[in-house]
Design a protein around this motif. Structure first.
Motif, short mmCIF file in Angstrom:
data_model
loop_
_atom_site.label_atom_id
_atom_site.label_comp_id
_atom_site.label_asym_id
_atom_site.label_seq_id
_atom_site.Cartn_x
_atom_site.Cartn_y
_atom_site.Cartn_z
N LEU A 37 0.83 -1.20 0.00
CA LEU A 37 0.00 0.00 0.00
C LEU A 37 0.86 1.26 0.00
O LEU A 37 1.84 1.35 0.75
CB LEU A 37 -0.90 -0.02 1.24
N PHE A 38 0.50 2.22 -0.85
CA PHE A 38 1.18 3.50 -1.03
C PHE A 38 2.56 3.36 -1.67
O PHE A 38 3.32 4.33 -1.75
CB PHE A 38 1.32 4.26 0.30
N GLY A 39 2.90 2.16 -2.13
CA GLY A 39 4.19 1.95 -2.78
C GLY A 39 4.07 1.97 -4.29
O GLY A 39 3.09 2.48 -4.87
N ARG A 40 5.08 1.43 -4.95
CA ARG A 40 5.11 1.32 -6.41
C ARG A 40 6.12 0.26 -6.77
O ARG A 40 6.92 -0.18 -5.94
CB ARG A 40 5.44 2.65 -7.06
N GLY A 41 6.09 -0.17 -8.03
CA GLY A 41 6.95 -1.27 -8.45
C GLY A 41 8.41 -1.05 -8.17
O GLY A 41 9.13 -1.99 -7.82
N VAL A 56 6.00 -12.46 -6.41
CA VAL A 56 6.50 -12.01 -5.10
C VAL A 56 5.69 -10.78 -4.71
O VAL A 56 5.66 -9.79 -5.44
CB VAL A 56 8.00 -11.65 -5.16
N GLY A 57 5.01 -10.82 -3.56
CA GLY A 57 4.21 -9.69 -3.14
C GLY A 57 4.40 -9.36 -1.68
O GLY A 57 4.49 -10.26 -0.84
N HIS A 58 4.46 -8.07 -1.38
CA HIS A 58 4.59 -7.61 0.00
C HIS A 58 3.30 -6.94 0.45
O HIS A 58 2.74 -6.11 -0.27
CB HIS A 58 5.75 -6.61 0.14
N SER A 59 2.81 -7.29 1.63
CA SER A 59 1.68 -6.63 2.27
C SER A 59 0.46 -6.64 1.34
O SER A 59 0.00 -7.72 0.96
CB SER A 59 2.10 -5.22 2.69
N MET A 60 -0.08 -5.49 0.95
CA MET A 60 -1.21 -5.48 0.03
C MET A 60 -0.88 -6.26 -1.25
O MET A 60 -1.71 -7.00 -1.77
CB MET A 60 -1.60 -4.05 -0.32
#
Length: 261
Positions: free
Chosen positions: A26-30, A86-90
């Protein structure tokens, strides 16, 4: 929805192996996964996606089935299926939903510090609403933005993350779908009801921060139900931002998993 994508790969590598796809939180980007994408791109095709309402991707209502469908549509357009995801958090929840909804499109799955359950994103619901309602001045530089956000965000790393989502200077504005995110937070904090028996049989690795509470003992039964072949590794000195707080350890675990899967 086609998502903005950063693609990197080896000049002379085996592109027949499944690509590695990175999904941010959330609130991040690639580009938050840039360090890891560059390392993996030495031998593998890699794609880092901006999820909807984030980075340079289009905006719209959000929930995990929608995010998963966006990812699948984008990877299909790039001829990048099946993939190791591979996914972090959201992004981890979106990756899990992708694997559960389209299991043949996911070669293997790595989830960083999130469980398939209601919860996580401490204070993020209120933060999203406060940021959506924030009145921005006619001009804003980095120092001014830091001071403005400090009224609502005490933690400097979180302010730095949010400032990436502001276009500064004259007529500053959010470059993300902050209003869509705020409206969608109940779905993002939550986890949708799933049909009985749904599961993903592929290789699955959860990496948790030892100082984080986003994956708890109570989550393990549903993790086993949905991902019967999952493994859980814990990086003791890391919190929720496990890949940023322990990059060497996270990279080692990820490389081991990707090569073995």
């Amino acid at each position: 929805m086609l998502l903005n994508t950063i693609e990197l790969g080896p000049e002379n590598g085996d592109l027949s192996r499944p690509p590695v796809v990175f999904l941010h939180g959330l609130f991040g980007r690639g580009r938050n996964f840039g360090f890891f994408q560059r390392r993996m791109a030495a031998t593998r095709r890699t794609l880092a996606l901006d999820l909807r309402n984030h980075g340079k991707s289009p905006h719209g209502p959000m929930d995990y089935p929608t995010l998963a469908a966006d990812v699948r549509e984008t990877l299909s357009a790039h001829d990048a299926l099946p993939a190791t995801v591979v996914g972090h958090s959201m992004g981890g929840k979106a990756a899990m939903m992708l694997a559960l909804s389209y299991p043949t499109d996911v070669h293997s799955l790595l989830v960083a510090d999130i469980a398939p359950a209601q919860g996580g994103f401490a204070q993020s619901d209120q933060l999203a609403r406060r940021m959506a309602d924030l009145s921005l001045p006619d001009f804003l530089d980095r120092a001014g933005a830091d001071a403005l956000l400090a009224h609502d965000i005490a933690e400097k790393p979180v302010r730095d993350l949010m400032m990436m989502n502001l276009d500064l200077g004259e007529h500053p504005h959010w470059n993300i779908g902050i209003h869509e995110i705020a409206r969608s937070m109940p779905a993002i904090v939550g986890w949708p009801a799933l049909a009985a028996g749904i599961h993903y049989d592929g290789p699955t690795l959860f990496i948790a921060g030892g100082r984080s509470r986003y994956i708890q003992q109570a989550n393990h039964p549903v993790m086993r139900q949905l991902f019967p072949h999952y493994q859980l590794d814990i990086i003791p000195d890391a919190g929720h931002w496990v890949h940023a707080q322990a990059p060497a350890e996270f990279l080692h675990l990820m490389q081991q998993f990707v090569e073995a899967a």
